[in-house]
Structures are given as C-alpha cells and as structure tokens.
Design a protein around this motif. Sequence first.
Motif, PDB file in Angstrom:
ATOM      1  N   ASP A  31     -10.109  30.620  10.137  1.00  0.00           N
ATOM      2  CA  ASP A  31      -9.189  31.584  10.743  1.00  0.00           C
ATOM      3  C   ASP A  31      -9.183  32.888   9.944  1.00  0.00           C
ATOM      4  O   ASP A  31      -9.215  33.987  10.506  1.00  0.00           O
ATOM      5  CB  ASP A  31      -7.781  30.989  10.812  1.00  0.00           C
ATOM      6  N   ASN A  34     -12.040  34.946  10.620  1.00  0.00           N
ATOM      7  CA  ASN A  34     -12.028  35.425  12.013  1.00  0.00           C
ATOM      8  C   ASN A  34     -13.066  34.723  12.881  1.00  0.00           C
ATOM      9  O   ASN A  34     -13.605  35.311  13.816  1.00  0.00           O
ATOM     10  CB  ASN A  34     -12.223  36.949  12.054  1.00  0.00           C
ATOM     11  N   LYS A  36     -13.424  32.667  15.729  1.00  0.00           N
ATOM     12  CA  LYS A  36     -12.507  32.322  16.826  1.00  0.00           C
ATOM     13  C   LYS A  36     -12.809  30.941  17.408  1.00  0.00           C
ATOM     14  O   LYS A  36     -11.942  30.076  17.504  1.00  0.00           O
ATOM     15  CB  LYS A  36     -12.578  33.374  17.931  1.00  0.00           C
TER      16      LYS A  36
END
Length: 452
Positions: A31, A34, A36
């Motif tokens: 997370d 980043n 996803k």
Amino acid sequence: MPSPEDASTSTAPTVTFKSLGLIDPLLEAVDHLNYKTPTEIQAEVLPHALEGRDIIGVASTGSGKTAAFALPILQKLWEEPKGLFACVLAPTRELAYQISQQFEALGSAMGVRCTVLVGGLDMISQATSLAKKPHIVVATPGRLNDHLENTKGFSLRSLKYLVLDEADRLLDMDFGIAIDQILKVIPKERTTYLFSATMTTKVAKLQRASLSNPVRVEVSTKYSTVSTLLQYYLFIPLVHKDVNLVYLVNSLVQNSIIIFTGTVQNAMRISIILRTLGFAAVPLHGQLSQSARLGALGKFKSGGRKILVATDVASRGLDIPSVDIVINFDIPHHSKDYIHRVGRTARAGRSGKSITLVSQYDVELLQRIETVLEKKMELWPTDKEEVALLRERVDEASRLAINELKDQNANGKGGHGRKRGSDATGGRDDRDRDDDVVQQGMPARKKKKGGR
C-alpha cells in the motif's frame, strides 16, 4: 440477456493482495509503495509460492515479477526469522541493486537486511556486510562464487530460497559454470524460483537441474510490445546518423530519453557529442566503474540528466520510471533485444514512443523486427532543412568527441569520462551550466566561436 459466461465474469471477485493471502506487514508495504492491484504474474505466482511450491515464471520485462518472488520469501521470513534466508542471482549489477532495493522496500516493516554482491566493488567491504548476517543476498554468480571460495565463515548451507532471475540472460552471459558450482553447495531441501522472459533449451536444462516438481506460470507466451507504445523508424544514410540523432534529441528535448547504442565506443562518443552541444546526457556502459554506473543511473532516474546514452546493460530488468522516449541509434541484431530496449518506456500502462535509426545497411534487420512484432513501424517526420542547419556543428562535435576518446585511451582512462568531469558519477562540471540551454533545446544555428 447476458450469457452465462458474461454473468460469471461480472460476478468474479476482484483479486487483491489481501485475497492472495499476504500478511499485514506486507499489505502495509504494498500500500505504501502504491501497488493497487496485483499484476498478472503476481496474481498467478503468489498462491503457489505461499504454498511452498517451486516456481517457473515466464514473464516479459516490466511485468512485476520481482515482487512476485520477493513477497512470498518475505512472508516466510516473517514466520521463520533465522539466518541467511534467500539468495537471488541476477545477470547484471544494476539489476542486483534494484532487486535489493525492492526487497528492502517491501520488507521495511520487518527490518529485512539485504546485501548485494557484485563485481567491480571491494570484496572486503562486501565481506564485512556478510558478517552482519543479512537475511537476503542478491548477487551476480561470479562474485557470489568468489565469496564462497574466499570469505571466511560465509556459506549458503542454511539457505531456504534460491531465485534465478532473468535466467535466459544469466545463461546467455555464460554464467552456467558459476551457477553449477553454486547449486553444488546449497541445500537440496530448498524452495527455488526460476524466472525467465524466454524458455530456451539452456533454461529448460537449468530447470531440470535445480527445481523439484515446479508449478509453471506463463503470462506472456509471445514476444511482443505493449499497445501503449508508438513505434517509429527514421531512414537515413549511415553518414548522417549523428546529425539526425541530434535533430531528434533537439526536437524532443523536454522528454526523458534513453538512447541505445550497439557498442561502448558509440555510447561514450554520443554522450560527449550531446554534452558538447549543450544537452544533459550521461553514459551507462560496462566499462564504467560500478560507482559510475550507479551514479549515472541515479542521475537519470532522479531527473538530474534527461538523456541516458546506454548499451544493452540498461535494456533488461531495470525499472526506470517515466521514460518518455527510447531511441535506437544502433538497431539491434536480435528482435528480442529490440523488445527489451523499447520496453524501457510505455511501462505500467503509460504511453511512450520508440524511434529506430535505420541506415541503408539495416533494412533487413528492421524487416525482421517488424515480422516478429507483426506490425509495421511508422516513418518519423523530419525537417530536412533543420537537419542541414545542424550538420556543421554536429560534425565539429563529432571530431571533438573522437579526439577526446583518443586522449582518454592514451592516458589510460578508458571509458570513465574523468577528463570531462564526473558527469557519470553525478558530479558537476562546466557543462552543467548549460542545463538552461537543455530545457530550451539547441537553436539550429552555428554558435559564435568559443561558445559551446
């Protein structure tokens, strides 16, 4: 009325890192980075890897395979935190450092310790790092063997995981003997991951020698380029390659550009030509010291230099974000090398452009590449008058570059670029003052005598 297939597709649950079974510290890390949703190779590999299976992964460059093997290793390390846990073999020094950085980023919440063992750097400092008991060793095969033979107290006898990354290239670079020696001194009871862009006969032989009842995961059965890449060629006489390259760079100067050459000599020569004409270019090739290579890469990745002039040392595995354009100054002889080069741009769904310079001697090579891609490249438009206006200045810069390289060779300085300052290592020299010129592009006129 939707068909049963449509209905099952529409109700299929979305695959997430959590649904694949990752623990909280790793979920926090992905997370934070980043990430996803899992890439195709990650979604396919993780369930089998978390079950403890050996894996053969066939995936193209830029597919996210480093995280595919790093995450299950880190998860198992969290459960059994003891000693040297995993060894990753990589074909190039730069890729080894990149893999180590990704392990450290993904394992940041766990305090994972990594050591990189590559040639070109001091073995004593590497031995000191090994004495601090790292969890992960990332190495090129030759240097790992050096330490196994010469570093007191270092062994791989307790190893739990072995990863062979870019296996096809490891074997293309004649690391086969070194890998055989490593396989003899590591435990038979281990988990092995082998990742490769292609399954050659050499890779298949390595697979049989090193893996036990593996799961094969293949997410790219055909060599191809991504749909977001726009591919062009520029047909020019061989004698006009330099000036047309400068024309391209000048017209695309606001972008980040990698220029690929077929030889170290051309990489050095072109980087000098571009810097002489006021462009912020930095070379990357195998004759640079390791610190200079890492410095060049760091300078380009950070945006300190907008142009990287590289040999194929930069064509595979390296994740350089936001490369807008790839220019092939020398067309590669093998289609897969072309695909790896242009794969430096248009990554992770972004768009990008590639432009290949094609002389009268390269037409057959271009046709071969187009046959493999099953598509025709478009002709890049040029302004012949602008090209003609640049010719005198480029010819002069070419002469200066040839003379400088002769001086470097005569002084025994090779390709390290010391005479012109430490550009490759991220240092500053008198050409850095031209960075404002770089942002504007090179005016198509001859400068006054004494100007750059």
